[in-house]
Design a protein around this motif. Structure first.
Motif, PDB file in Angstrom:
ATOM      1  N   ARG A   1       0.424  -1.660  -0.120  1.00 42.26           N
ATOM      2  CA  ARG A   1       0.177  -0.088   0.028  1.00 42.26           C
ATOM      3  C   ARG A   1       1.184   0.978  -0.151  1.00 42.26           C
ATOM      4  O   ARG A   1       1.862   1.423   0.969  1.00 42.26           O
ATOM      5  N   GLU A   2       1.017   2.049  -0.847  1.00 43.62           N
ATOM      6  CA  GLU A   2       1.232   3.402  -1.067  1.00 43.62           C
ATOM      7  C   GLU A   2       0.340   4.276  -0.187  1.00 43.62           C
ATOM      8  O   GLU A   2      -0.858   4.823  -0.145  1.00 43.62           O
ATOM      9  N   PHE A   3       0.872   5.332   1.221  1.00 43.32           N
ATOM     10  CA  PHE A   3       0.886   5.923   1.671  1.00 43.32           C
ATOM     11  C   PHE A   3       0.487   7.534   0.889  1.00 43.32           C
ATOM     12  O   PHE A   3       1.777   7.911   1.405  1.00 43.32           O
ATOM     13  N   ASP A   4       0.053   8.235   1.303  1.00 38.07           N
ATOM     14  CA  ASP A   4       0.517  10.480   1.142  1.00 38.07           C
ATOM     15  C   ASP A   4       1.153  10.336   2.610  1.00 38.07           C
ATOM     16  O   ASP A   4       0.625  11.737   2.929  1.00 38.07           O
TER      17      ASP A   4
ATOM     18  N   ILE B   1      13.890  -2.316  12.871  1.00 33.66           N
ATOM     19  CA  ILE B   1      14.949  -1.226  12.730  1.00 33.66           C
ATOM     20  C   ILE B   1      13.543   0.120  12.810  1.00 33.66           C
ATOM     21  O   ILE B   1      12.821   0.354  11.291  1.00 33.66           O
ATOM     22  N   PRO B   2      13.768   1.749  13.144  1.00 36.54           N
ATOM     23  CA  PRO B   2      13.394   2.591  12.721  1.00 36.54           C
ATOM     24  C   PRO B   2      12.982   2.940  11.372  1.00 36.54           C
ATOM     25  O   PRO B   2      14.521   2.774  11.154  1.00 36.54           O
ATOM     26  N   ASP B   3      11.820   3.494  11.380  1.00 37.63           N
ATOM     27  CA  ASP B   3      11.934   4.015   9.596  1.00 37.63           C
ATOM     28  C   ASP B   3      11.605   2.796   8.574  1.00 37.63           C
ATOM     29  O   ASP B   3      11.846   2.956   6.927  1.00 37.63           O
ATOM     30  N   LYS B   4      12.398   1.414   9.247  1.00 43.60           N
ATOM     31  CA  LYS B   4      12.535   0.472   8.089  1.00 43.60           C
ATOM     32  C   LYS B   4      11.735  -0.328   7.954  1.00 43.60           C
ATOM     33  O   LYS B   4      11.496  -1.336   7.066  1.00 43.60           O
ATOM     34  N   ARG B   5      11.727  -1.654   9.286  1.00 42.86           N
ATOM     35  CA  ARG B   5      10.998  -2.808   9.357  1.00 42.86           C
ATOM     36  C   ARG B   5      10.572  -2.965  10.863  1.00 42.86           C
ATOM     37  O   ARG B   5      11.660  -2.812  11.777  1.00 42.86           O
ATOM     38  N   ILE B   6       9.900  -3.830  10.252  1.00 38.84           N
ATOM     39  CA  ILE B   6       9.873  -4.559  12.110  1.00 38.84           C
ATOM     40  C   ILE B   6       9.358  -6.261  11.787  1.00 38.84           C
ATOM     41  O   ILE B   6       8.693  -6.033  10.277  1.00 38.84           O
TER      42      ILE B   6
ATOM     43  N   ARG C   1       5.722   3.927   1.130  1.00 38.14           N
ATOM     44  CA  ARG C   1       5.335   2.455   0.826  1.00 38.14           C
ATOM     45  C   ARG C   1       5.752   1.572   2.033  1.00 38.14           C
ATOM     46  O   ARG C   1       5.964   1.389   2.543  1.00 38.14           O
ATOM     47  N   LEU C   2       4.046   0.788   2.341  1.00 41.80           N
ATOM     48  CA  LEU C   2       3.723  -0.688   2.462  1.00 41.80           C
ATOM     49  C   LEU C   2       3.979  -1.565   2.444  1.00 41.80           C
ATOM     50  O   LEU C   2       3.385  -1.420   1.744  1.00 41.80           O
ATOM     51  N   THR C   3       5.046  -2.432   2.801  1.00 39.16           N
ATOM     52  CA  THR C   3       4.985  -3.403   2.461  1.00 39.16           C
ATOM     53  C   THR C   3       4.642  -5.352   3.159  1.00 39.16           C
ATOM     54  O   THR C   3       5.812  -5.023   4.553  1.00 39.16           O
ATOM     55  N   MET C   4       4.246  -5.769   3.570  1.00 41.64           N
ATOM     56  CA  MET C   4       3.894  -6.455   4.459  1.00 41.64           C
ATOM     57  C   MET C   4       4.067  -8.358   3.852  1.00 41.64           C
ATOM     58  O   MET C   4       3.188  -8.139   3.091  1.00 41.64           O
ATOM     59  N   GLN C   5       5.292  -9.080   5.003  1.00 39.10           N
ATOM     60  CA  GLN C   5       5.178 -10.685   3.887  1.00 39.10           C
ATOM     61  C   GLN C   5       4.078 -10.978   4.732  1.00 39.10           C
ATOM     62  O   GLN C   5       4.753 -11.637   6.196  1.00 39.10           O
ATOM     63  N   MET C   6       3.197 -11.358   5.478  1.00 41.19           N
ATOM     64  CA  MET C   6       2.982 -12.343   5.856  1.00 41.19           C
ATOM     65  C   MET C   6       3.056 -14.050   5.485  1.00 41.19           C
ATOM     66  O   MET C   6       2.451 -14.356   4.331  1.00 41.19           O
ATOM     67  N   ILE C   7       4.116 -14.760   6.335  1.00 42.78           N
ATOM     68  CA  ILE C   7       4.112 -16.251   6.184  1.00 42.78           C
ATOM     69  C   ILE C   7       3.486 -16.952   7.167  1.00 42.78           C
ATOM     70  O   ILE C   7       3.134 -17.459   7.918  1.00 42.78           O
ATOM     71  N   PHE C   8       2.959 -18.367   6.436  1.00 40.51           N
ATOM     72  CA  PHE C   8       1.713 -19.261   7.752  1.00 40.51           C
ATOM     73  C   PHE C   8       2.082 -20.195   7.470  1.00 40.51           C
ATOM     74  O   PHE C   8       3.201 -21.017   6.537  1.00 40.51           O
TER      75      PHE C   8
ATOM     76  N   GLU D   1       8.007  -4.009   6.256  1.00 41.07           N
ATOM     77  CA  GLU D   1       8.272  -2.654   5.060  1.00 41.07           C
ATOM     78  C   GLU D   1       7.671  -1.683   5.537  1.00 41.07           C
ATOM     79  O   GLU D   1       7.385  -1.355   4.231  1.00 41.07           O
ATOM     80  N   PHE D   2       9.165  -0.752   5.758  1.00 36.68           N
ATOM     81  CA  PHE D   2       8.313   0.782   5.212  1.00 36.68           C
ATOM     82  C   PHE D   2       9.870   1.237   3.744  1.00 36.68           C
ATOM     83  O   PHE D   2      11.043   1.397   4.526  1.00 36.68           O
ATOM     84  N   GLU D   3       9.221   1.900   3.116  1.00 38.40           N
ATOM     85  CA  GLU D   3      10.250   2.608   2.144  1.00 38.40           C
ATOM     86  C   GLU D   3       9.262   3.743   1.445  1.00 38.40           C
ATOM     87  O   GLU D   3       8.290   4.692   1.360  1.00 38.40           O
ATOM     88  N   LYS D   4      10.723   4.575   2.109  1.00 35.35           N
ATOM     89  CA  LYS D   4      10.584   6.482   1.415  1.00 35.35           C
ATOM     90  C   LYS D   4      10.265   6.677  -0.092  1.00 35.35           C
ATOM     91  O   LYS D   4      11.357   6.030  -0.852  1.00 35.35           O
ATOM     92  N   LEU D   5       8.698   6.965  -0.233  1.00 37.86           N
ATOM     93  CA  LEU D   5       9.085   6.864  -2.002  1.00 37.86           C
ATOM     94  C   LEU D   5       9.474   9.015  -2.480  1.00 37.86           C
ATOM     95  O   LEU D   5      10.056   8.945  -3.737  1.00 37.86           O
TER      96      LEU D   5
END
Length: 162
Positions: free
Chosen positions: A20-23, A86-91, A120-127, A110-114
């Motif tokens: 998801r991209e956020f403003d 890791i602030p502003d990078k990853r949880i 942008r937020l990218t979440m990888q969920m592993i089950f 993961e958090f990415e500056k555009l």
């Protein structure tokens, strides 16, 4: 209308990748996932109130939250361990839904500056298995996620510098 929250669930895989991209500036998007007061705001809605019971933003820290209805009855609980912060990078964390048949899942957030104002937020969920992942996808998972992301945009957006 285009769906802003994108969910990629490839056939036969034990994962879901959500983007998801956020403003919102990167720092604000990250804060919306780390600050208990902001988490409570975007996780709560009309007839549900979410309370963050624990949020230890550090490696080997733990987190716990619960959601109650208008009468104070617990309707949802979740908890886990923070493996990487890791602030502003990853949880990286585990996520366990209490009182459900779902086993613990692993989440890479993961958090990415555009730009200075977008991220942008990218979440990888592993089950544990494809079957568990597919069972979750049959629930109103996508709607709930989209609603939460819209609330992050709305609530964290109020903190943007004018």
């Amino acid at each position: 209308m285009e769906q802003k929250t994108k969910i990629n669930a490839g056939d036969g895989k034990q994962e879901i990748v959500i983007t998801r991209e956020f403003d919102l500036p990167l720092e604000l998007l990250f804060k919306a996932h780390a600050d208990p007061e902001i988490i409570e705001q975007w996780m709560s809605h009309a007839h549900r109130k979410t309370k963050v019971l624990k949020q230890e933003n550090k490696k080997h820290g733990s987190w716990q939250m619960e959601t109650t209805d208008d009468k104070g009855n617990k309707v949802f609980g979740a908890n886990g361990v923070i493996l990487e912060f890791i602030p502003d990078k990853r949880i990286t964390r585990t996520f366990e839904m209490e009182n459900t048949p779902f086993p613990v899942q692993l989440e890479f957030i993961e958090f990415e500056k555009l730009t200075d104002e977008t991220s942008r937020l990218t979440m990888q969920m592993i089950f544990k298995s494809v079957a568990v992942r597919d069972q979750l996808l049959k629930m109103p998972f996508a709607q709930g996620l989209t609603m939460a992301h819209n609330r992050i945009q709305e609530i964290a957006g109020k903190f943007k510098k004018k």
